[in-house]
Scaffold this motif. Structure first.
Motif, PDB file in Angstrom:
ATOM      1  N   ARG A  40      -4.613  -1.998  -3.124  1.00 59.58           N
ATOM      2  CA  ARG A  40      -3.273  -2.155  -2.293  1.00 59.58           C
ATOM      3  C   ARG A  40      -3.395  -1.769  -1.116  1.00 59.58           C
ATOM      4  O   ARG A  40      -2.465  -1.952   0.002  1.00 59.58           O
ATOM      5  CB  ARG A  40      -2.371  -1.748  -3.240  1.00 59.58           C
ATOM      6  N   LEU A  41      -4.229  -0.710  -0.718  1.00 57.86           N
ATOM      7  CA  LEU A  41      -4.292  -0.211   0.807  1.00 57.86           C
ATOM      8  C   LEU A  41      -4.970  -1.178   1.758  1.00 57.86           C
ATOM      9  O   LEU A  41      -4.730  -0.762   2.831  1.00 57.86           O
ATOM     10  CB  LEU A  41      -5.241   1.099   0.631  1.00 57.86           C
ATOM     11  N   GLY A  48       0.871  -1.152  -0.093  1.00 57.60           N
ATOM     12  CA  GLY A  48      -0.170   0.020  -0.318  1.00 57.60           C
ATOM     13  C   GLY A  48       0.735   1.216  -0.086  1.00 57.60           C
ATOM     14  O   GLY A  48       0.332   2.312  -0.563  1.00 57.60           O
TER      15      GLY A  48
END
Length: 519
Positions: A214-215, A29
């Protein structure tokens, strides 16, 4: 999406993110937030590099025609406004929409502001664009940094290193921006330069939207959502804000000059009003956090330790953020514009700091990781950073005095920026990491906004000093010397408080899982 759909608990837990090392040993992230902030800072620093020149250049040459002192004050107070509005962004994230949405909406407003600046529509359109950039940055800036903190658990020793890598992304954007925006200005004028900044912000939005997965839910959680019981508090807070604005406006009116028997409330009045707000906001924030029933006793100890760190940061940014005001004026009027035989634009000096950050941030990140708990405490790092900033202004004042009425070598200004950069690497990424560590849970994003009130207050001090200094371009030696000398004296006082700060941070960590990362 509702607050619960797709949301995860904050990453500030003992083991959160320890298994994810896909981005140079850090959570994946970080790559999304690295790219987002890189392009957002490209747009911001690209605009800032030419803003003073745009404000003070003649109308015939495409500028707005403000006098030099007014342009300097407006540039400083614009910088203060950007960070002052981060309070709103932090509050909205903590109490309503979460950090991710605040970042997204802020990016959209910034992009709109840059588009307005790119349109040759006169002063009204330009100032509307400047206001949009300030509002949008207030939404985005504290929240994208807060999400970086959520990627790491409390006992994850990569936190300081992660913020240093994140900081390197910021400076890749701010290094390239003055060159590309300056080149566009030299070819197509100021509005062409602002158009390049608009493209940068568009790329930031693309990076953020495409990298959301991706976070892993960072920024989706609302730490302290508003409830029906909060409505009376919200009404009181809104009325208090209106009262504060009114008092600030009255103070600004009282500070303006009398002309023909009538009170004039123009640019100087606006500068004073925003200055008073920038001074009052952090005081109010600290009082609210210390008195809040949602803040535990250990958290309150950490907040007390944070207060002198905040003051040190405020003084540091008072010096550092003059890159867009007094040091821009110095580059244009007192510096030989040649480096290694090449003639350069004055705004290109603003690339010196980010270039050095790019080179040195990995070194400092590795240094802090290797030293770990054996290295200097957070408070000592702050003191070193502030001392270096103070010495940079004393160095610039001394070299200017030696030059007399002549122009100063470009290497003097480069050396000044180099000293400030070393100070920045000791203070700024460490301060971001410390803020995420010391923040009360109920004030997670708002504490990051509080961190950004330090440059707001610092630039407000600059705006007041510049406003009180007549014809700054003829008084650089006493100006830089006075600020550097006073700040160095305050640095000595700060070092006496470092053991007290460290003790209170340690006391605030009692009962928390995992060791302290930022001491």
């Amino acid at each position: 999406m509702s607050q619960s759909e797709g949301a995860r608990a904050p990453a500030d837990t003992p083991d959160a993110g320890l298994e994810d090392r896909r981005f140079f040993g850090h959570p994946i992230g970080l790559m999304t937030l690295f790219g987002t902030e890189l392009w957002e800072r490209f747009s911001y620093y690209g605009m800032r590099a030419i803003l003073l020149y745009y404000l003070t250049d003649t109308v015939a040459d495409g500028g707005l025609g403000l006098d030099s002192d007014t342009g300097l004050a407006v540039t400083s107070i614009y910088g203060a406004s950007v960070y002052l509005l981060s309070v709103v962004g932090g509050w909205l994230a903590d109490r309503g929409i979460g950090s991710r949405r605040a970042t997204l909406y802020g990016g959209m407003v910034i992009a709109a502001g840059h588009v307005l600046l790119a349109v040759p529509g006169g002063a009204g359109v330009s100032f509307a664009g400047i206001v949009c950039v300030a509002i949008g940055t207030g939404l985005l800036k504290p929240n994208v940094s807060s999400m970086v903190g959520e990627l790491y658990g409390r006992d994850d020793e990569r936190r300081d290193s992660g913020f240093s890598i994140f900081y390197m992304g910021i400076n890749i954007g701010s290094f390239t921006a003055p060159f590309l925006v300056g080149l566009a200005r030299s070819i197509g004028g100021y509005h062409a330069g602002f158009a390049v900044a608009a493209v940068g912000m568009g790329l930031a939005l693309v990076a953020f939207v495409l990298g959301r997965a991706r976070l892993r839910g960072a920024g989706d959680h609302v730490a302290n959502p508003l409830t029906a019981a909060d409505r009376p508090m919200l009404v009181r807070g809104s009325l208090g804000l209106v009262l504060l604005l009114a008092l600030a406006a009255l103070g600004a009116l009282a500070a303006t000059s009398l002309s023909a028997g009538e009170l004039s409330f123009g640019t100087s009045g606006i500068v004073n009003m925003i200055s008073y707000l920038a001074f009052a906001a952090p005081i109010i924030y600290f009082v609210v956090m210390l008195r809040s029933t949602k803040v535990t006793a250990p958290e309150r100890s950490r907040v007390r330790a944070y207060i002198p760190l905040f003051v040190a940061a405020m003084l540091f940014w008072m010096i550092f953020e003059q890159a867009a005001s007094s040091m821009s004026a110095y580059a244009e009027s007192r510096t030989r514009l040649d480096v290694l035989g090449l003639t350069i634009q004055p705004e290109f000096f603003q690339s010196v700091n980010p270039a050095l950050i790019i080179l040195l941030a990995p070194v400092f990140a590795l240094l802090w990781m290797r030293l770990g708990r054996r290295g200097p405490s957070t408070a000592v790092k702050f003191g070193i950073g502030l001392a270096l900033a103070s010495l940079s202004f004393l160095f610039l004042a001394g070299m200017t005095a030696l030059a007399g009425d002549g122009l100063v070598s470009s290497w003097v200004l480069i050396g000044t920026y180099a000293l400030q950069t070393l100070g920045e690497l000791c203070l700024s990424p460490v301060g971001l990491a410390a803020t995420t560590m010391l923040a009360p849970v109920a004030f997670r994003s708002q504490s990051m906004a509080l961190w950004f009130l330090a440059p707001a207050a610092g630039q407000a001090i600059t705006a007041q000093i510049v406003s009180a200094t007549s014809d700054l371009t003829e008084n650089f030696v006493p100006y830089f010397g006075m600020i550097g000398g006073v700040t160095l004296g305050l640095t000595v006082v700060f070092f006496f408080f470092t053991p007290w700060i460290t003790r209170h941070i340690a006391a605030g960590e009692k009962g928390l899982s995992g060791p302290v990362v930022s001491r």
